[in-house]
Write an enzyme that holds these catalytic residues in place. Structure first.
Site, PDB file in Angstrom:
ATOM      1  N   TYR A 149       0.840  -1.209   0.000  1.00 51.26           N
ATOM      2  CA  TYR A 149       0.000   0.000   0.000  1.00 51.26           C
ATOM      3  C   TYR A 149       0.875   1.259   0.000  1.00 51.26           C
ATOM      4  O   TYR A 149       0.644   2.196  -0.771  1.00 51.26           O
ATOM      5  CB  TYR A 149      -0.908  -0.044   1.233  1.00 51.26           C
ATOM      6  N   LYS A 153       1.737   4.146  -3.045  1.00 51.52           N
ATOM      7  CA  LYS A 153       1.518   5.581  -2.791  1.00 51.52           C
ATOM      8  C   LYS A 153       2.775   6.371  -3.163  1.00 51.52           C
ATOM      9  O   LYS A 153       2.696   7.451  -3.732  1.00 51.52           O
ATOM     10  CB  LYS A 153       1.182   5.818  -1.313  1.00 51.52           C
TER      11      LYS A 153
HETATM   12  P1  NAD Z   1     -12.347   4.800   1.512  1.00 52.92           P
HETATM   13  O1  NAD Z   1     -12.011   3.365   1.327  1.00 52.92           O
HETATM   14  O2  NAD Z   1     -13.486   5.131   2.406  1.00 52.92           O
HETATM   15  O3  NAD Z   1     -12.573   5.514   0.125  1.00 52.92           O
HETATM   16  C1  NAD Z   1     -11.930   5.104  -1.074  1.00 52.92           C
HETATM   17  C2  NAD Z   1     -12.994   4.949  -2.132  1.00 52.92           C
HETATM   18  O4  NAD Z   1     -12.358   4.560  -3.362  1.00 52.92           O
HETATM   19  C3  NAD Z   1     -14.019   3.843  -1.792  1.00 52.92           C
HETATM   20  O5  NAD Z   1     -15.327   4.374  -1.742  1.00 52.92           O
HETATM   21  C4  NAD Z   1     -13.865   2.854  -2.922  1.00 52.92           C
HETATM   22  O6  NAD Z   1     -15.081   2.248  -3.353  1.00 52.92           O
HETATM   23  C5  NAD Z   1     -13.267   3.705  -4.030  1.00 52.92           C
HETATM   24  N1  NAD Z   1     -12.611   2.870  -5.031  1.00 52.92           N
HETATM   25  C6  NAD Z   1     -11.829   1.766  -4.800  1.00 52.92           C
HETATM   26  N2  NAD Z   1     -11.487   1.210  -5.970  1.00 52.92           N
HETATM   27  C7  NAD Z   1     -12.062   1.956  -6.949  1.00 52.92           C
HETATM   28  C8  NAD Z   1     -12.091   1.853  -8.365  1.00 52.92           C
HETATM   29  N3  NAD Z   1     -11.456   0.860  -9.000  1.00 52.92           N
HETATM   30  N4  NAD Z   1     -12.786   2.786  -9.073  1.00 52.92           N
HETATM   31  C9  NAD Z   1     -13.450   3.774  -8.423  1.00 52.92           C
HETATM   32  N5  NAD Z   1     -13.460   3.935  -7.090  1.00 52.92           N
HETATM   33  C10 NAD Z   1     -12.776   3.023  -6.355  1.00 52.92           C
HETATM   34  O7  NAD Z   1     -10.996   5.499   2.031  1.00 52.92           O
HETATM   35  P2  NAD Z   1     -10.771   6.950   2.635  1.00 52.92           P
HETATM   36  O8  NAD Z   1     -10.391   6.763   4.057  1.00 52.92           O
HETATM   37  O9  NAD Z   1     -11.882   7.837   2.285  1.00 52.92           O
HETATM   38  O10 NAD Z   1      -9.443   7.375   1.866  1.00 52.92           O
HETATM   39  C11 NAD Z   1      -9.432   8.257   0.764  1.00 52.92           C
HETATM   40  C12 NAD Z   1      -8.018   8.343   0.219  1.00 52.92           C
HETATM   41  O11 NAD Z   1      -7.128   8.799   1.250  1.00 52.92           O
HETATM   42  C13 NAD Z   1      -7.447   7.010  -0.269  1.00 52.92           C
HETATM   43  O12 NAD Z   1      -6.651   7.230  -1.410  1.00 52.92           O
HETATM   44  C14 NAD Z   1      -6.591   6.554   0.885  1.00 52.92           C
HETATM   45  O13 NAD Z   1      -5.565   5.683   0.474  1.00 52.92           O
HETATM   46  C15 NAD Z   1      -6.048   7.883   1.392  1.00 52.92           C
HETATM   47  N6  NAD Z   1      -5.649   7.808   2.807  1.00 52.92           N
HETATM   48  C16 NAD Z   1      -6.592   7.710   3.775  1.00 52.92           C
HETATM   49  C17 NAD Z   1      -6.199   7.653   5.101  1.00 52.92           C
HETATM   50  C18 NAD Z   1      -7.195   7.562   6.218  1.00 52.92           C
HETATM   51  O14 NAD Z   1      -6.792   7.643   7.385  1.00 52.92           O
HETATM   52  N7  NAD Z   1      -8.491   7.398   5.949  1.00 52.92           N
HETATM   53  C19 NAD Z   1      -4.841   7.680   5.444  1.00 52.92           C
HETATM   54  C20 NAD Z   1      -3.913   7.773   4.420  1.00 52.92           C
HETATM   55  C21 NAD Z   1      -4.325   7.862   3.107  1.00 52.92           C
END
Ligand code: NAD
Length: 329
Positions: A149, A153
């Site tokens: 992961y 990134k």
């Molecule tokens: P989340 O899983 O709630 O949201 C990600 C969304 O991407 C999901 O709704 C999922 O259905 C969608 N997705 C996955 N594959 C897909 C595809 N092939 N086509 C279209 N959509 C697709 O996660 P989040 O917590 O809202 O995170 C948002 C972003 O922030 C992500 O890129 C995540 O890696 C990054 N991030 C989040 C955190 C955190 O603490 N939540 C920390 C570091 C990085």
């Protein structure tokens, strides 16, 4: 009203994406949301919402048409329980999403593109102690993220940098440190520590059970940032002229045991803690916010107690709803 900009949010059916759509709509922007699914816990506020698989090139071309800015949040992701056991799937899916979305944005002449990276890009060897030195942006190299992961990134960060240098697309790169809040996944295996702990304590309270399970000794450390600060911060970064990677998170480090103490207090329910084997990620992690303060003249301000209060109350309600549904089934 600010109708001048048309904005695409990918991952708009997810936790941060759905909050971001609401935040942008309140500021008067026209917003298209794209995801594999609709938001789970409320209706989307987007002007347009398209169900598209962004691993596919044609979907990315469709998603990025006629927009000025892209917030790229779509990712196959979850907490440690998910990312520790799905390396190949995550690397394939997230690489496909990011390669195709950024290239399609270039073809469609999108002006600005914000990529959501993660604290998981930082080298594991800097995060082996609980009392860890906060991670500054320049600590990313030499690279040795713990999981696939984080590797993906890091490569997508570089992709953004090269697209800016070679093609002139204004890219922004944010490294999130553990976002939490209402309407985030709280069960099913993808939930992160704050949601999981809120759920465990809510279930214990509502079923009168004395005990919850915690993965590891609970002395692993993290900082946690509420989603309202998160969306505020990324919109500020998008509007800035800063194009290097930037941390976004809180810099107050707590142990998982301390997180549980705060949630117990909010719930008004004390539990016995059973420490069991389980994926814990790195031993310690905190954000160095020096650059964040310099660049944005801003930093997250919602306290952990304040954020956990609204989050716990929401999760307790969700747990109650689930129990009622099960009882009437
Ligand atoms: P989340 O899983 O709630 O949201 C990600 C969304 O991407 C999901 O709704 C999922 O259905 C969608 N997705 C996955 N594959 C897909 C595809 N092939 N086509 C279209 N959509 C697709 O996660 P989040 O917590 O809202 O995170 C948002 C972003 O922030 C992500 O890129 C995540 O890696 C990054 N991030 C989040 C955190 C955190 O603490 N939540 C920390 C570091 C990085």
């Amino acid at each position: 009203m600010n109708n001048s900009k048309r904005i695409l949010v990918t991952g708009a059916g997810g936790f941060i994406g759905s909050h971001l759509v609401t935040y942008l709509k309140k500021r008067g922007f026209w917003v298209r949301g794209v995801d594999l699914k609709y938001p789970e816990f409320s209706k989307t506020d987007a002007d347009e919402f398209e169900l598209l698989d962004l691993r596919r090139w044609a979907s990315c071309l469709q998603a990025t048409r006629n927009v000025d800015q892209v917030y790229a949040l779509a990712a196959d992701m979850g907490g440690m329980g998910f990312i520790s056991f799905h390396h190949a799937q995550i690397l394939y899916n997230n690489s496909s999403i990011n390669l195709n979305t950024l290239e399609a944005a270039r073809i469609n002449e999108v002006g600005r593109y914000l990529y959501t990276s993660s604290a998981c890009i930082y080298p594991e060897f800097l995060q082996e102690e609980t009392d860890v030195k906060p991670l500054a942006e320049e600590d990313a190299y030499p690279a040795m993220p713990q999981d696939a992961y984080g590797w993906e990134k890091l490569v997508s960060e570089r992709l953004c940098t090269h697209y800016r240098e070679d093609y002139g697309i204004e890219t922004r790169i944010v490294r999130f440190h553990n976002m939490f809040g209402e309407k985030g996944t709280w069960q099913g295996g993808r939930e992160k520590a704050p949601a999981a702990m809120c759920r465990k304590i809510a279930v214990a309270k509502l079923t009168n059970s004395p005990e919850i399970e915690i993965w590891g000794d609970g002395e692993q450390t993290r900082s946690f940032c509420h989603v309202n600060d998160c969306v505020d911060g990324i919109v500020r970064l998008m509007d800035s002229d800063f194009h290097e990677p930037l941390n976004l998170g809180q810099d107050r480090m707590v142990t998982i045991n301390e997180l549980v103490d705060i949630i117990e207090e909010i719930a008004g329910y004390k539990v016995k803690r059973k420490h069991i084997e389980g994926p814990q990620g790195v031993r310690g992690r905190n954000s160095d916010n020096t650059k964040l303060r310099e660049v944005l003249n801003w930093e997250p301000s919602i306290s952990l107690e304040e954020g956990l209060k609204t989050t716990y109350d929401w999760i307790e309600k969700e747990v109650r709803k689930k129990q009622l549904a099960a009882a009437s089934a």
